[in-house]
Write a protein that holds these residues in place. Sequence first.
Motif, PDB file in Angstrom:
ATOM      1  N   SER A  20      -1.846   0.184  -4.362  1.00 31.00           N
ATOM      2  CA  SER A  20      -1.546   0.705  -3.030  1.00 31.00           C
ATOM      3  C   SER A  20      -2.542   0.199  -1.989  1.00 31.00           C
ATOM      4  O   SER A  20      -2.184  -0.001  -0.827  1.00 31.00           O
ATOM      5  CB  SER A  20      -1.488   2.243  -3.029  1.00 31.00           C
ATOM      6  N   HIS A 147       6.852   2.688   4.098  1.00 30.17           N
ATOM      7  CA  HIS A 147       6.830   1.424   3.375  1.00 30.17           C
ATOM      8  C   HIS A 147       7.938   0.529   3.912  1.00 30.17           C
ATOM      9  O   HIS A 147       9.087   0.950   4.013  1.00 30.17           O
ATOM     10  CB  HIS A 147       7.025   1.681   1.874  1.00 30.17           C
ATOM     11  N   TRP A 152       2.575  -0.839   3.372  1.00 31.50           N
ATOM     12  CA  TRP A 152       2.582   0.486   3.970  1.00 31.50           C
ATOM     13  C   TRP A 152       2.029   0.380   5.382  1.00 31.50           C
ATOM     14  O   TRP A 152       1.059  -0.343   5.621  1.00 31.50           O
ATOM     15  CB  TRP A 152       1.723   1.442   3.146  1.00 31.50           C
TER      16      TRP A 152
END
Length: 161
Positions: A20, A147, A152
């Motif tokens: 992430s 997203h 993101w």
Amino acid sequence: MKVPEAEPAVRAWRDRLDPSARAGVPAHVTVLFPFLDESRIHSDTCAAIDEVIRRHRPFEARFESCGRFPGILYLAPEPDALFRRLTEAIADRWPETPPFGGQFEDIVPHLTIAQGQDDDLLEETEADLRSRLPITARVSSVDLMVHDGSRWQQRASFRLR
């Protein structure tokens, strides 16, 4: 909730070990994931999120220790009850979006450092992080991240009252 105070201690590890982070997510404690599909997020949704978040006061949190889930290393915030209350408030407002899809019975607030790694690498990472703790952070806002298919992006930010 972004935790910029943690970045100096965790950025290199997160960039290497947390997918992430490579997809644009800064050091953070998740309030609610998954949330609504981006197609359902509009001005009325943002106003409702703001209304829920404004019911909560800013607070300080300390990250003094690490924790583990299988294959995951994280920093544990204290007090964690204030993070949990924010999660519960958003999940109560949108019951169709239970935390982590309803996979887990308990809400465990955490700042993920590494995902999908073997125990030896998690041990090495944790040993380094312990030397950089504690970290104190001021929590005064909640960010809505969306997203786009590969990265993101922050869509909005909501201030605690």
